[in-house]
Design a protein around this motif. Sequence first.
Motif, short mmCIF file in Angstrom:
data_model
loop_
_atom_site.label_atom_id
_atom_site.label_comp_id
_atom_site.label_asym_id
_atom_site.label_seq_id
_atom_site.Cartn_x
_atom_site.Cartn_y
_atom_site.Cartn_z
N SER A 1 31.06 55.47 32.02
CA SER A 1 31.57 54.19 32.54
C SER A 1 30.69 53.69 33.69
CB SER A 1 33.04 54.32 32.97
OG SER A 1 33.18 55.22 34.02
N GLY B 1 36.67 50.81 42.16
CA GLY B 1 37.17 51.46 40.96
C GLY B 1 38.43 52.25 41.26
N GLU B 2 38.77 53.12 40.31
CA GLU B 2 40.04 53.87 40.44
C GLU B 2 39.85 55.11 41.30
OE1 GLU B 2 40.80 54.54 36.30
OE2 GLU B 2 41.51 52.50 36.00
N GLY B 3 39.04 56.00 40.81
CA GLY B 3 38.81 57.25 41.52
C GLY B 3 37.85 58.08 40.70
N PRO B 4 37.29 59.11 41.31
CA PRO B 4 36.30 59.91 40.61
C PRO B 4 36.90 60.62 39.40
CG PRO B 4 36.55 60.62 42.91
CD PRO B 4 37.59 59.59 42.66
N SER B 5 36.07 60.83 38.37
CA SER B 5 36.47 61.76 37.32
C SER B 5 35.47 62.92 37.36
CB SER B 5 36.62 61.08 35.97
OG SER B 5 35.44 60.46 35.62
N GLU C 1 31.73 62.47 38.68
CA GLU C 1 31.69 62.04 40.09
C GLU C 1 32.12 63.17 41.00
OE1 GLU C 1 33.39 60.36 37.64
OE2 GLU C 1 31.78 58.91 37.29
N ASN D 1 35.85 53.53 45.43
CA ASN D 1 37.06 53.73 44.63
C ASN D 1 38.29 53.69 45.53
OD1 ASN D 1 36.22 54.37 41.86
ND2 ASN D 1 35.19 56.12 42.77
N PRO E 1 30.06 57.83 43.12
CA PRO E 1 30.97 57.14 42.19
C PRO E 1 30.26 56.65 40.94
CG PRO E 1 30.39 55.69 44.02
CD PRO E 1 29.74 57.02 44.30
N PHE E 2 31.03 56.51 39.87
CA PHE E 2 30.56 55.92 38.61
C PHE E 2 29.23 56.54 38.14
CE2 PHE E 2 33.67 52.70 39.76
CZ PHE E 2 34.27 52.46 38.52
N HIS F 1 38.21 47.55 33.60
CA HIS F 1 37.42 48.72 33.97
C HIS F 1 36.35 48.94 32.89
CE1 HIS F 1 36.51 52.91 34.91
NE2 HIS F 1 37.08 52.71 36.09
#
Length: 267
Positions: free
Chosen positions: A139, A121-125, A128, A167, A134-135, A240
């Motif tokens: 999402s 994936g992209e990166g933590p938000s 996370e 990520n 992650p994830f 995504h």
Amino acid sequence: MTDIASYYADLTALEWQIDLGADEAIQDTPVNRYEQAVKPAKGAIPKTGPNSNIKPVDFIPVIPQVQESAPDIARIMAGRCNDLTALRDALAVFEHCAIKKGARNLVFAAGHASARVMVIGEGPSRDEDRTGAPFMGRSGAMLDKMFAAIGLSRENEDGQGALYITNVLPWRTPQNRDPEPEEIAMMLPFLERHIALVNPDVIVALGNIPCKALLGRTGITRMRGTWVEAFGKPVLPMFHPSALLRDPAKKRDSWNDLLAIKARLQP
Ligand code: URA
């Protein structure tokens, strides 16, 4: 001490220093060698000869300072990691990426390393960053549903049904902004090592940021669904999961991509 004894004491001391490698006597007045040396511009070949004001005898070669860049340091550190624990530990002490300073947790990975499918994936938000996995948010729930549809889960420890998730970036960016190209480049050696250590049969690149990191280009709407290769592994770009949450009409394409992954895993 007599003069002659003092002479031999000094001589022995001098011989001892020569044995140690001393090759120049300290002078009465200090010499500023920085003023003496004529430094060539970085990368320039020093010009000598009749048209130059640097005479060959004046030119003192400047020994290059070995100053590794952050991606070089990342590459060296990642290259020394022989397992995933070492890789996680190396990331935990890597201090060169500014986004780390604003993040609460390192988000390394989820799932079992025996997995044949590695999702990037992209990166933590926010969720996370809070939990360190992650994830975890909406999402993440969508991602779990998508892969469960082809029999894969991050909870499964058996290689056939396992799913490994990581990520491009292991830290949340400020305000969830997209990572800068320099940040992606800096963390790429760790991702490359991560892929080598997990050694999956296929990689799924979720969205533009992993496509940029792995393949050097973006354009997920065009790229999705077509197998490509990165780091010696087949890669399938896919939307995504957050794109499916925003636009459910994309689910049909994603379902076709999941079926393509399933087919690729057939013996
Ligand atoms: N989006 C990602 O790309 N990765 C996460 O871990 C969470 C959201």
